[in-house]
Design a protein around this motif. Structure first.
Motif, PDB file in Angstrom:
ATOM      1  N   PRO A  41       0.900  -1.518   0.007  1.00 29.38           N
ATOM      2  CA  PRO A  41       0.143  -0.249   0.140  1.00 29.38           C
ATOM      3  C   PRO A  41       0.787   1.780   0.146  1.00 29.38           C
ATOM      4  O   PRO A  41       0.483   2.599  -0.857  1.00 29.38           O
ATOM      5  N   LEU A  42       1.577   1.140   0.375  1.00 29.34           N
ATOM      6  CA  LEU A  42       2.784   2.372   0.669  1.00 29.34           C
ATOM      7  C   LEU A  42       3.471   2.454  -0.082  1.00 29.34           C
ATOM      8  O   LEU A  42       3.417   3.835  -1.215  1.00 29.34           O
ATOM      9  N   GLU A  43       3.692   2.035  -1.110  1.00 27.99           N
ATOM     10  CA  GLU A  43       4.212   1.847  -2.520  1.00 27.99           C
ATOM     11  C   GLU A  43       3.137   2.638  -3.400  1.00 27.99           C
ATOM     12  O   GLU A  43       3.129   3.401  -4.178  1.00 27.99           O
ATOM     13  N   PHE A  44       2.070   1.842  -3.225  1.00 26.69           N
ATOM     14  CA  PHE A  44       1.295   2.306  -4.165  1.00 26.69           C
ATOM     15  C   PHE A  44       0.477   3.570  -4.282  1.00 26.69           C
ATOM     16  O   PHE A  44       0.428   4.438  -4.999  1.00 26.69           O
ATOM     17  N   TYR A  45       0.367   4.306  -3.052  1.00 29.31           N
ATOM     18  CA  TYR A  45      -0.003   5.778  -2.947  1.00 29.31           C
ATOM     19  C   TYR A  45       0.825   6.556  -3.485  1.00 29.31           C
ATOM     20  O   TYR A  45       0.341   7.346  -3.652  1.00 29.31           O
ATOM     21  N   GLU A  46       1.937   6.133  -3.077  1.00 27.54           N
ATOM     22  CA  GLU A  46       3.434   7.090  -3.157  1.00 27.54           C
ATOM     23  C   GLU A  46       2.865   7.061  -4.939  1.00 27.54           C
ATOM     24  O   GLU A  46       3.376   8.553  -5.057  1.00 27.54           O
TER      25      GLU A  46
ATOM     26  N   MET B   7      -6.101  13.528  -5.649  1.00 27.70           N
ATOM     27  CA  MET B   7      -5.048  13.490  -4.445  1.00 27.70           C
ATOM     28  C   MET B   7      -5.969  13.484  -3.246  1.00 27.70           C
ATOM     29  O   MET B   7      -5.632  12.072  -2.548  1.00 27.70           O
ATOM     30  N   ASN B   8      -6.593  14.175  -3.016  1.00 27.23           N
ATOM     31  CA  ASN B   8      -7.512  14.177  -1.068  1.00 27.23           C
ATOM     32  C   ASN B   8      -7.950  13.112  -1.178  1.00 27.23           C
ATOM     33  O   ASN B   8      -8.580  13.006   0.205  1.00 27.23           O
ATOM     34  N   ALA B   9      -8.737  12.222  -2.291  1.00 36.28           N
ATOM     35  CA  ALA B   9      -9.697  10.948  -2.336  1.00 36.28           C
ATOM     36  C   ALA B   9      -8.813  10.091  -1.969  1.00 36.28           C
ATOM     37  O   ALA B   9      -8.915   8.852  -1.058  1.00 36.28           O
ATOM     38  N   LEU B  10      -7.784   9.904  -2.742  1.00 38.63           N
ATOM     39  CA  LEU B  10      -6.646   8.814  -2.682  1.00 38.63           C
ATOM     40  C   LEU B  10      -5.606   8.687  -1.125  1.00 38.63           C
ATOM     41  O   LEU B  10      -5.917   7.505  -0.106  1.00 38.63           O
ATOM     42  N   LYS B  11      -5.559  10.152  -0.237  1.00 41.49           N
ATOM     43  CA  LYS B  11      -5.062  10.337   0.768  1.00 41.49           C
ATOM     44  C   LYS B  11      -5.964  10.092   2.036  1.00 41.49           C
ATOM     45  O   LYS B  11      -5.365   9.028   2.637  1.00 41.49           O
TER      46      LYS B  11
ATOM     47  N   GLU C 233      -5.225   6.868   4.412  1.00 41.51           N
ATOM     48  CA  GLU C 233      -5.520   7.089   5.752  1.00 41.51           C
ATOM     49  C   GLU C 233      -6.172   6.606   6.336  1.00 41.51           C
ATOM     50  O   GLU C 233      -6.362   5.245   7.333  1.00 41.51           O
ATOM     51  N   ASN C 234      -7.534   5.764   6.222  1.00 41.65           N
ATOM     52  CA  ASN C 234      -8.825   5.303   6.781  1.00 41.65           C
ATOM     53  C   ASN C 234      -8.740   3.962   6.386  1.00 41.65           C
ATOM     54  O   ASN C 234      -8.912   2.783   7.513  1.00 41.65           O
ATOM     55  N   TYR C 235      -7.896   3.617   5.462  1.00 39.56           N
ATOM     56  CA  TYR C 235      -8.361   1.674   4.715  1.00 39.56           C
ATOM     57  C   TYR C 235      -7.009   1.212   5.614  1.00 39.56           C
ATOM     58  O   TYR C 235      -6.880  -0.291   5.563  1.00 39.56           O
ATOM     59  N   PHE C 236      -5.453   1.474   5.175  1.00 35.65           N
ATOM     60  CA  PHE C 236      -4.568   1.345   5.282  1.00 35.65           C
ATOM     61  C   PHE C 236      -3.680   1.782   6.928  1.00 35.65           C
ATOM     62  O   PHE C 236      -2.010   1.610   6.738  1.00 35.65           O
ATOM     63  N   ALA C 237      -4.101   2.961   7.547  1.00 34.66           N
ATOM     64  CA  ALA C 237      -2.817   3.804   8.571  1.00 34.66           C
ATOM     65  C   ALA C 237      -2.107   4.671   7.738  1.00 34.66           C
ATOM     66  O   ALA C 237      -0.726   4.138   8.673  1.00 34.66           O
TER      67      ALA C 237
END
Length: 232
Positions: free
Chosen positions: A157-162, A177-181, A185-189
């Protein structure tokens, strides 16, 4: 809907396009659907999708051809659907309805009333499709992308969102970007660190702790990527 195989996911990708809006609720509820005309239903149904949903441009072409329109004209009509030339598609209405009604009454021995009802229903779908629908290969490609990205998101997840956030930052799509952030936060902490003196904010990148992402200066409205370089 919860697709259980690639064919169902491919169908879902096509079904959420504007061209399928008149039938989407039936599709989503997984209600059985057919026209009760064996020759026509056999054109549309497959083992994986045993319903007569006209989801793809190829199926729209098959429906037009079933109504007696020459295949060359069917191909032209589908190209116009792909190019969103709605008025050129609508020009086939009379020819389509008359041809379908004739085929239904003469070849399938259906009543005039049944034939007219089916012609009107199919033409509504084709008219909606003129607002744009996918071909099957496009739907398949998008379905595969969905699976690849779902796997990456769940395993890395970290690499995906980056990567995803950098793509949308480059496009200037702050809403995405705001929706992805929010999702991260909500699903992967995943935490998005506040901007601090001494940080490298030239780009958006994963933090050293393996659970956070450092924002870029360009994520602030009015601040450019170049300004982040100057500050750094």
């Amino acid at each position: 809907y919860k697709p259980s195989n690639i064919s169902e996911l491919c169908a879902f990708v096509a079904a959420i396009r504007p061209g399928f809006k008149s039938m989407y609720k039936i599709f989503e509820s997984r209600s059985p659907f057919s026209y009760g005309v064996r020759a026509f239903d056999d054109l549309i149904q497959t083992e994986e999708m045993p319903n007569s949903f006209i989801l793809y441009q190829e199926q729209e072409m098959a429906a037009l051809h079933y109504a007696g329109i020459p295949m060359a004209d069917c191909y032209t009509a589908v190209k116009n659907i792909a190019k969103k030339r709605k008025e050129k598609v609508l020009a086939y209405e009379e020819k389509f309805k008359n041809g379908l009604i004739h085929t239904m009454v003469v070849d399938e021995h259906r009543s005039q009333e049944d034939a007219e009802a089916m012609a009107n229903q199919l033409w509504t779908i084709i008219t909606d499709a003129a607002s744009y629908s996918f071909n099957s290969s496009h739907s398949y490609s998008v379905a595969l992308d969905s699976l690849y990205e779902a796997w990456l998101k769940s395993h890395h997840p970290l690499e995906f969102y980056e990567v995803a956030l950098n793509i949308y930052e480059k496009k200037g799509n702050k809403d995405k970007m705001n929706a992805l952030k929010e999702e991260a936060e909500n699903y992967f902490a995943i935490q998005f660190l506040p901007l601090r003196y001494g940080q490298d904010n030239r780009t958006l990148h994963a933090g050293d702790d393996g659970k956070s992402i450092v924002n870029s200066i360009a994520s602030i409205k009015g601040f450019s990527k170049g300004f982040g370089g100057v500050l750094y």
